[in-house]
Structure formats: structure tokens, C-alpha cells
Scaffold this motif. Structure first.
Motif, PDB file in Angstrom:
ATOM      1  N   ASP A 333       0.773  -1.810   0.027  1.00  0.00           N
ATOM      2  CA  ASP A 333      -0.130  -0.424  -0.020  1.00  0.00           C
ATOM      3  C   ASP A 333       0.603   1.148   0.208  1.00  0.00           C
ATOM      4  N   SER A 334       2.343   0.945  -0.544  1.00  0.00           N
ATOM      5  CA  SER A 334       2.565   1.970  -0.666  1.00  0.00           C
ATOM      6  C   SER A 334       3.412   2.124  -1.289  1.00  0.00           C
ATOM      7  N   ASP A 335       3.764   3.499  -2.531  1.00  0.00           N
ATOM      8  CA  ASP A 335       5.286   3.324  -3.506  1.00  0.00           C
ATOM      9  C   ASP A 335       6.799   3.602  -3.436  1.00  0.00           C
ATOM     10  N   ASP A 336       6.765   3.619  -2.152  1.00  0.00           N
ATOM     11  CA  ASP A 336       8.025   4.694  -1.784  1.00  0.00           C
ATOM     12  C   ASP A 336       8.751   3.354  -1.745  1.00  0.00           C
ATOM     13  N   VAL A 337       9.852   3.781  -2.076  1.00  0.00           N
ATOM     14  CA  VAL A 337      10.896   2.165  -2.519  1.00  0.00           C
ATOM     15  C   VAL A 337      12.345   2.625  -1.468  1.00  0.00           C
ATOM     16  N   ARG A 338      12.271   3.818  -0.852  1.00  0.00           N
ATOM     17  CA  ARG A 338      13.610   3.786   0.384  1.00  0.00           C
ATOM     18  C   ARG A 338      13.877   3.165   0.888  1.00  0.00           C
ATOM     19  N   ASP A 339      15.564   3.041   0.763  1.00  0.00           N
ATOM     20  CA  ASP A 339      16.241   1.650   1.423  1.00  0.00           C
ATOM     21  C   ASP A 339      14.550   0.357   1.443  1.00  0.00           C
ATOM     22  N   SER A 340      14.332  -0.034  -0.437  1.00  0.00           N
ATOM     23  CA  SER A 340      13.751  -1.350   0.207  1.00  0.00           C
ATOM     24  C   SER A 340      14.399  -2.209   0.796  1.00  0.00           C
ATOM     25  N   PRO A 341      14.196  -3.848   1.146  1.00  0.00           N
ATOM     26  CA  PRO A 341      14.636  -5.376   1.666  1.00  0.00           C
ATOM     27  C   PRO A 341      13.850  -5.764   0.591  1.00  0.00           C
ATOM     28  N   ALA A 342      12.408  -5.060  -1.051  1.00  0.00           N
ATOM     29  CA  ALA A 342      12.555  -6.244  -1.990  1.00  0.00           C
ATOM     30  C   ALA A 342      13.771  -5.411  -2.977  1.00  0.00           C
ATOM     31  N   LEU A 343      13.772  -4.617  -2.884  1.00  0.00           N
ATOM     32  CA  LEU A 343      14.635  -4.262  -3.994  1.00  0.00           C
ATOM     33  C   LEU A 343      16.196  -4.426  -4.049  1.00  0.00           C
ATOM     34  N   ASN A 344      16.358  -4.389  -2.254  1.00  0.00           N
ATOM     35  CA  ASN A 344      18.175  -4.459  -1.981  1.00  0.00           C
ATOM     36  C   ASN A 344      18.133  -5.724  -2.656  1.00  0.00           C
ATOM     37  N   VAL A 345      17.222  -7.279  -2.128  1.00  0.00           N
ATOM     38  CA  VAL A 345      17.285  -8.249  -2.230  1.00  0.00           C
ATOM     39  C   VAL A 345      17.763  -8.719  -4.098  1.00  0.00           C
ATOM     40  N   ALA A 346      16.199  -7.937  -4.508  1.00  0.00           N
ATOM     41  CA  ALA A 346      16.704  -8.180  -5.833  1.00  0.00           C
ATOM     42  C   ALA A 346      18.158  -7.662  -7.042  1.00  0.00           C
ATOM     43  N   GLY A 347      18.181  -6.941  -6.024  1.00  0.00           N
ATOM     44  CA  GLY A 347      19.772  -5.843  -6.514  1.00  0.00           C
ATOM     45  C   GLY A 347      20.574  -6.803  -6.298  1.00  0.00           C
TER      46      GLY A 347
END
Ligand SMILES: NC(=O)C1=CN([C@@H]2O[C@H](COP(=O)(O)OP(=O)(O)OC[C@H]3O[C@@H](n4cnc5c(N)ncnc54)[C@H](O)[C@@H]3O)[C@@H](O)[C@H]2O)C=CC1
Ligand SMILES: O=C(O)[C@H]1O[C@H](OP(=O)(O)OP(=O)(O)OC[C@H]2O[C@@H](n3ccc(=O)[nH]c3=O)[C@H](O)[C@@H]2O)[C@H](O)[C@@H](O)[C@@H]1O
Length: 441
Positions: A333-347
Motif C-alpha cells: 500500500d505504498s509506492d515508496d522504495v527508499r531503502d526497500s529490502p525487496a529492491l535490495n534483495v533483487a539488486g
């Protein structure tokens, strides 16, 4: 009674506060330095995803109670009640908070204020900031002592921002005990509707109000890292952290909220706030007091590498593996990706040679801006097509509601890793999938 209110900084916090204060019947002017953000807001568009906020914004613009500007001169003319809601990010390469934006607001605004006025700080700041800003504001302003700085920290959660602003658990106000003025009375007027509903209102000194905020976030972060540490032990012992959390959560003294083990906390607040808190305690000579927060941070960051290890364990080698990543926002329920664990894992997975295909219902644009090299898909099915493993990294409802039949014939291998422990293991296993949660068998 309607008050004329200026809200400076119209990001996640400020745009919500401005729209909700207008909804309480006040006349509100939002101020920002970002012209593209202002253009959207003026057109009734929220520049980020927040459920319910577009409706509140639009109805108040249409009612003539809410508008936006880039002009501090216009802001100073508009009224004498100011809320400061600009960002306080982590300083580059350091733990401490970057307070240059709050400083800049005072430098620009105070000289323009010539009569009695109150600036309520809402941003999360290191303890001592409010007193320092107050002194600086009095020095810069022709109003001198008639310009007050008070602190009114904010506790809203993204994804629930409107509800949390209009129905907060409590309101906290820090006032300058050495020069008591109008701040408390003005706050009581602004929040009259909420106070009338019996919302607890705690008035204290500036330092305590600042510390209430950072302590609350430190406690929440600690609670999450506690359950994630226990999750590591569950993993080693073959126990189930989700059942354990339910069981200990029944104890009112512990409570079930914020005991969801998974890939840990991220976002624009908890991670940077615990680091800034440690840095500030050190500056104050209380270095030892918060060393446990270092461990809270370490446990949290370890969740991300643990997740990568689990994926490697599932596929054998990451090199050439096709990984579907469902979710990149730091929370649903947010579009915030600041310090996102999910994006970090994907990266991390991509860096280690996996082909990553990411989908999120709302955070795709922000993710692309931050991580342009990841592979992005237009839907859950597209992300999962030909996947060797599917990862659920943000527990959006549409991912929680997935059933094995949705992905039949879509994936290459029936493997699902539940980074948020939000799926029913039996459902997937009974359909012939390998289900892997974190800290649960
Ligand atoms: N996002 C959240 O859920 C919450 C945030 N907070 C705190 O609130 C503060 C703001 O956070 P966010 O809204 O998330 O940040 P944000 O980055 O979304 O918004 C900050 C806004 O301030 C504007 N700005 C910067 N300098 C300015 C200036 N001199 N004059 C006018 N506008 C200026 C920026 O353009 C931006 O739109 C931070 O201290 C944060 O820790 C507190 C509670 C909840
Ligand atoms: O100071 C702030 O900005 C805000 O920070 C948090 O709010 P928010 O960052 O919006 O989101 P949370 O709901 O706290 O979630 C933070 C992170 O913790 C994770 N989390 C949360 C709960 C849980 O049990 N487990 C867990 O891993 C979420 O996935 C997310 O990544 C606080 O909850 C708010 O009270 C505070 O006002």
C-alpha cells in the motif's frame, strides 16, 4: 474554528498533513521547492501512492480550502501558523541526520515573519534541533520573541497516512518551557476536532517531544529485529516463528503487532532514524546507551543477505537462474522504495548473476528510477513466466491472494520463497510446489 495554516514540505508527510488539516476545516497553503510536485498537487494529483489521499486532496482543493505555492513570501503573508515537514534523510556516508532542509526553511522563512507566529516542527530531528531552530528563528525574524518554534512529531504510517492523521493514537507537543507563549493554545485550536474525540494530547518540553518520536521508531525497529533474530533460531531448530509470534503476541504486554518476521524493515524512516538516534546519543556523550540499536540494524540488514542465501539454496546456483520478484515497495500500500529490502534483495540477486524480473502494483516507476538496470515486468504473470523461483518480497494483497493455479504452466520450476511469511505453506505444498518461508518449516 478555522485557522490559516502553512505546511512547508509537501512530500509523504507534508502533503498528507496539508490535505488532512484542510479536511478538518482549516484554510491551508502547502509550500515546496519541487515545481513538478507542486504542479501535480495543484492539479489535485498526489505525487505518490497513498490510499484515500487523492480523495481528501481533491475535495479540499475543490472546496477552496487547499492550495499550493513555491513562494515563501506568499506563505508568510498567508498566515501565522506554520508546520515544517521537510525531509531529514541520512547524511551521505554517515549515520547522522541531514538537517540542512529544516535549517533552510528557518533561514528563508523567519526573516519574512514580522508578527506573532508559531512554527510547529513535524519532521523527525535529532534531539536539540528544535531549541537551536527556535533561537535562530528569533535571531532572524523581525518578530523576535514573538516567533515561537514548537515540536509536534508525526507518527503516521505510509499506506495508512490519512487514517493515522485524522485518527492518531496520540498527539504530542513540545514547547519551549523557558518562553511559554501561544504554541499550546494554537495547537489546541488546530487539533480541536481530534481533541474533541478524546485523542490523548501530551504537552511536554522540546527535547522530550523530539525524543518521543525517535524512541517510538527505535522501539518498533527493535521489535522487528527481535522477531527476526528469533526467526534465525527457529530456522536452526526447525521451529515456526509465525506460530511463536502468535503465541507470545497473545500476551498483552508483548502484543502481536510488529512481530512479523521476514526480510526486515526498510523505508524512509526506521533505518535512518535508528542510525541518527545512535549518532545523536554519541554526540551527547551517551554513546553506550544505544549500542543495542547497532545490533538491531545489523540483524535487519542480515535478513536481506539471508534471503539471497535462501534463493541460492533453492536454485543451486544464482548464475543464470530466472528469479521472479513480486514486490519492490518497502511495504504494501505504498509506492515508496527508499531503502526497500525487496529492491535490495533483487539488486543483490542480479549482481550475483541471476536474471531478475520484478513486478510491483504501484512502485514500478520509483523502482526504475532508483534501480534502472533491473528487469521489470508489467504483471505478476509476466514476472513469473519461465521462473526457476518466485519470491514474494512485499506482501501486497494481490500477492497474498495468489493461488498455485494462477501460476500453473507459467513458471519453469514450482518453487516459491515467502520473504514476508504471508502465504499459506500447505496450499502451495499440496499443489506440488516447494514452499520456503523464513524461520518456519
Ligand atoms: N514518510 C512518513 O511516513 C513520515 C515521515 N516523517 C518525517 O517527516 C519528514 C519528511 O518525510 P517525508 O515526507 O517522507 O519526506 P519527502 O522527501 O517525501 O518530502 C520532503 C519534501 O520537502 C521538500 N523540501 C525540501 N526542502 C524544502 C524547502 N526548503 N522548502 C520547502 N520544501 C522543501 C521536498 O521537495 C519534498 O517534497 C522526515 O523528517 C521524516 O522522517 C515522520 C513521520 C512519517
Ligand atoms: O517515522 C516514520 O516515518 C514512520 O515510520 C514507520 O512507518 P512506515 O515507515 O510508514 O512503515 P511501517 O509500517 O512501520 O513499516 C516499516 C518497515 O517495517 C517492516 N515490518 C513491519 C512490521 C513487521 O512486523 N515486520 C516488518 O518487517 C515493513 O515491511 C516495512 O519495511 C512507523 O510505523 C510510523 O509510526 C512512523 O511515523
Amino acid at each position: 474554528m478555522s485557522t490559516r495554516i502553512v505546511v512547508i514540505g509537501t512530500g509523504y508527510l507534508g502533503a498528507t498533513h496539508a490535505a488532512c488539516m484542510a479536511d478538518l476545516g482549516h484554510e491551508v497553503l502547502g509550500v515546496d521547492v519541487d515545481p513538478s510536485k507542486l504542479a501535480k498537487l495543484e492539479a489535485g494529483e498526489v505525487p505518490f501512492w497513498e490510499p484515500g489521499l487523492p480523495e481528501v486532496l481533491t475535495r479540499n482543493i475543490e472546496a477552496g480550502r487547499l492550495r499550493f505555492t513555491a513562494s515563501y513570501a506568499e506563505a508568510a503573508e498567508f498566515g501565522d501558523v506554520f508546520f515544517l515537514a521537510v525531509g531529514t534523510p541520512q547524511r551521505k556516508g554517515e549515520f547522522a541526520a541531514d538537517v540542512t532542509y529544516v535549517d533552510s526553511v528557518i533561514e528563508n522563512l523567519a526573516p519574512l515573519i514580522s508578527g506573532p507566529a508559531v512554527i510547529f516542527g513535524k519532521s523527525t530531528v535529532p534531539v536539540g534541533t528544535a531549541a537551536r531552530l527556535g533561537a535562530r528563528a528569533r535571531e532572524l525574524s523581525p518578530a523576535g520573541d514573538q516567533l515561537e518554534v514548537a515540536w509536534n512529531p508525526e507518527f503516521l504510517r505510509e499506506g495508512h497516512a490519512v487514517q493515522d492523521t485524522l485518527h492518531p493514537d496520540r498527539l504530542v507537543l513540545g514547547v519551549d518551557r523557558d518562553r511559554l507563549g501561544r504554541a499550546e493554545d494554537v495547537a489546541r485550536e488546530v487539533y480541536a476536532t481530534l481533541l474533541g474525540e478524546g485523542i490523548p494530547f501530551l504537552v511536554t518540553d522540546l527535547a522530550t517531544a523530539e525524543l518521543v518520536k525517535t524512541s517510538a521508531n527505535a522501539f518498533l525497529a527493535t521489535k522487528i529485529s527481535f522477531i527476526n533474530a528469533i526467526s534465525e533460531v527457529c530456522e536452526a531448530a526447525g521451529a515456526d516463528v509465525t506460530v511463536l509470534a502468535d503465541a507470545i503476541g497473545h500476551d498483552d504486554r508483548i502484543g502481536r503487532k510488529f512481530l512479523n518476521a521476514g526480510i526486515g524493515f526498510g523505508g524512509g524512516c526506521l533505518p535512518k532514524d535508528i542510525r541518527a538516534f545512535m549518532a545523536r546519543a554519541g554526540e551527547l556523550g551517551a554513546d553506550q546507551a544505544l549500542t543495542f540499536l547497532r545490533e538491531v540494524d545489523t540483524i535487519n540488514m542480515r535478513r536481506r543477505t539471508a534471503m539471497v542465501d535462501v534463493v541460492r539454496e533453492q536454485v543451486g546456483t544464482l548464475l543464470g537462474a530466472r528469479v521472479a520478484v513480486l514486490g519492490c515497495a518497502f511495504k504494501p500500500d505504498s509506492d515508496d522504495v527508499r531503502d526497500s529490502p525487496a529492491l535490495n534483495v533483487a539488486g543483490q540477486l542480479q549482481l550475483q548473476g541471476a536474471g531478475v524480473s520484478v513486478f510491483d502494483p504501484k512502485a514500478m516507476d520509483n523502482s526504475r528510477t532508483l534501480f534502472p538496470t533491473l528487469g521489470y515486468s508489467a504483471s505478476t504473470l509476466e514476472a513469473c513466466r519461465g521462473a526457476d523461483v518466485v519470491l514474494v518480497l512485499t506482501e501486497w494483497r494481490e500477492f497474498r491472494d495468489l493461488v498455485p493455479a494462477d501460476l500453473d504452466g507459467v513458471v519453469r520450476e514450482k518453487r516459491i520463497v515467502d520473504g514476508r511469511n504471508c502465504l499459506d505453506p500447505e496450499l502451495w505444498r499440496n499443489a506440488g510446489w516447494t514452499y520456503r518461508g523464513l524461520g518456519r518449516p
